[in-house]
Write a protein that holds these residues in place. Structure first.
Motif, mmCIF file in Angstrom:
data_model
loop_
_atom_site.group_PDB
_atom_site.id
_atom_site.type_symbol
_atom_site.label_atom_id
_atom_site.label_comp_id
_atom_site.label_asym_id
_atom_site.label_seq_id
_atom_site.Cartn_x
_atom_site.Cartn_y
_atom_site.Cartn_z
ATOM 1 N N THR A 2 2.783 -4.497 7.154
ATOM 2 C CA THR A 2 1.405 -4.481 7.613
ATOM 3 C C THR A 2 1.194 -5.621 8.600
ATOM 4 O O THR A 2 1.551 -6.751 8.338
ATOM 5 C CB THR A 2 0.438 -4.645 6.427
ATOM 6 O OG1 THR A 2 0.761 -3.654 5.462
ATOM 7 C CG2 THR A 2 -0.982 -4.491 6.862
ATOM 8 N N TYR A 12 -0.437 -0.293 10.312
ATOM 9 C CA TYR A 12 0.612 -0.009 9.343
ATOM 10 C C TYR A 12 1.805 0.547 10.109
ATOM 11 O O TYR A 12 1.644 1.331 11.038
ATOM 12 C CB TYR A 12 0.133 1.027 8.318
ATOM 13 C CG TYR A 12 -1.087 0.574 7.566
ATOM 14 C CD1 TYR A 12 -0.967 -0.273 6.482
ATOM 15 C CD2 TYR A 12 -2.358 0.982 7.960
ATOM 16 C CE1 TYR A 12 -2.082 -0.705 5.792
ATOM 17 C CE2 TYR A 12 -3.481 0.559 7.274
ATOM 18 C CZ TYR A 12 -3.342 -0.288 6.193
ATOM 19 O OH TYR A 12 -4.448 -0.715 5.520
ATOM 20 N N GLU A 96 2.721 2.783 2.731
ATOM 21 C CA GLU A 96 2.398 1.356 2.802
ATOM 22 C C GLU A 96 0.886 1.140 2.818
ATOM 23 O O GLU A 96 0.384 0.195 2.227
ATOM 24 C CB GLU A 96 3.020 0.800 4.079
ATOM 25 C CG GLU A 96 2.888 -0.680 4.249
ATOM 26 C CD GLU A 96 3.471 -1.087 5.571
ATOM 27 O OE1 GLU A 96 2.713 -1.625 6.388
ATOM 28 O OE2 GLU A 96 4.665 -0.855 5.783
ATOM 29 N N MET A 97 0.188 2.057 3.480
ATOM 30 C CA MET A 97 -1.260 1.963 3.592
ATOM 31 C C MET A 97 -1.918 2.108 2.217
ATOM 32 O O MET A 97 -2.786 1.332 1.856
ATOM 33 C CB MET A 97 -1.771 3.050 4.541
ATOM 34 C CG MET A 97 -3.260 3.072 4.726
ATOM 35 S SD MET A 97 -3.757 4.310 5.916
ATOM 36 C CE MET A 97 -3.424 5.808 5.041
#
Length: 137
Positions: A2, A12, A96-97
């Motif tokens: 990030t 991201y 990842e978000m």
């Protein structure tokens, strides 16, 4: 990974690979445009509906089509490999978000890296497996 920018937008990123293609994907809140190597996605993928559908399928599955801009640096291989590499990189960025996205994407098989690559040529053969014609006499 990030990355936070100075205008308080969170970026991201994810990397996808397929055959010899590598795609570095950045996901930025925006209006849903796809930019690949500085060109509009439709133009870069030669207006192929199949390549466009494959590339953006993770966003469509989660219903985030028009909420994020996708910036991609793609290299190596052909368009099929690059489209699939973009799909994997985008999937990793979405995981990842929000870690809850992972279960949905994994169930559909988006997180699986396709490890098939070209087999190397062996000595004494014409290609990886093609042998010269056998002659008895």
């Amino acid at each position: 990974m990030t990355i936070s920018t100075n205008n308080s937008k969170t970026i991201y990123s994810g990397t996808g690979r397929r055959k010899t293609s590598i795609a570095r994907v950045k996901l930025v809140p925006g209006s849903g445009k796809l930019i690949i190597n500085g060109l509009p996605g439709e133009s870069y993928l030669q207006f192929s509906p199949n390549y466009l559908r494959v590339s953006c399928s993770p966003l469509k599955l989660l219903g985030l089509n028009k909420e994020y801009d996708i910036y991609v640096k793609a290299e190596g291989g052909g368009l099929t490999g690059q489209a699939n590499a973009i799909k994997l990189g985008l999937t990793r960025a979405l995981c990842e978000m929000n870690p809850e996205n992972r279960t949905t994407l994994k169930a559909k098989g988006f997180l699986t890296r396709d490890a098939r690559i070209k087999e190397r040529k062996k000595y004494g053969l014409r290609k990886a497996r093609k042998a010269p014609q056998y002659s008895k006499r």
